[in-house]
Design an enzyme around this catalytic site. Structure first.
Site, PDB file in Angstrom:
ATOM      1  NE  ARG A   1     -70.900  80.108  27.151  1.00 48.53           N
ATOM      2  CZ  ARG A   1     -69.607  80.156  26.864  1.00 48.53           C
ATOM      3  NH1 ARG A   1     -69.208  80.496  25.655  1.00 48.53           N
ATOM      4  NH2 ARG A   1     -68.711  79.886  27.780  1.00 48.53           N
TER       5      ARG A   1
ATOM      6  CG  ASN B   1     -71.116  83.648  27.788  1.00 48.52           C
ATOM      7  OD1 ASN B   1     -72.220  83.224  28.092  1.00 48.52           O
ATOM      8  ND2 ASN B   1     -70.011  83.210  28.374  1.00 48.52           N
TER       9      ASN B   1
END
Length: 92
Positions: free
Chosen positions: A20, A38
């Site tokens: 990320r 996520n």
């Protein structure tokens, strides 16, 4: 300049490997807006908007990800550009 929006779901070893944060850094460098998060199933999901060429570059980057990632698939759904984002964030 053509604008684009991509909804992506990245599978493989993509959580716990800085996917990320690295995606956010890549997006900011490319001038792409949107978000990444996520998911509970172990995948990473994101929405990217911006210049079509830059969004395509970010989608291609997702196939490799950061060094510790092992990407097995990137699902991409191209959508209509909305311009709703002012930056790029990691969503929770």
């Amino acid at each position: 300049m053509s604008r684009a929006r991509a909804h992506v779901v990245v599978s493989g070893k993509v959580q716990g490997v800085y996917f990320r944060s690295e995606t956010r850094d890549q997006a900011l460098a490319l001038g792409v807006t949107g978000w990444i998060r996520n998911r509970t199933d172990g995948t990473v999901e994101g929405v990217f908007e911006g210049d079509r060429e830059m969004v395509e570059k970010l989608v291609r980057w997702c196939w490799q990800g950061p060094p510790a990632a092992e990407v097995s698939n990137v699902q991409v759904e191209w959508q209509d550009y909305t311009g709703e984002f002012s930056g790029f964030k990691i969503a929770f």
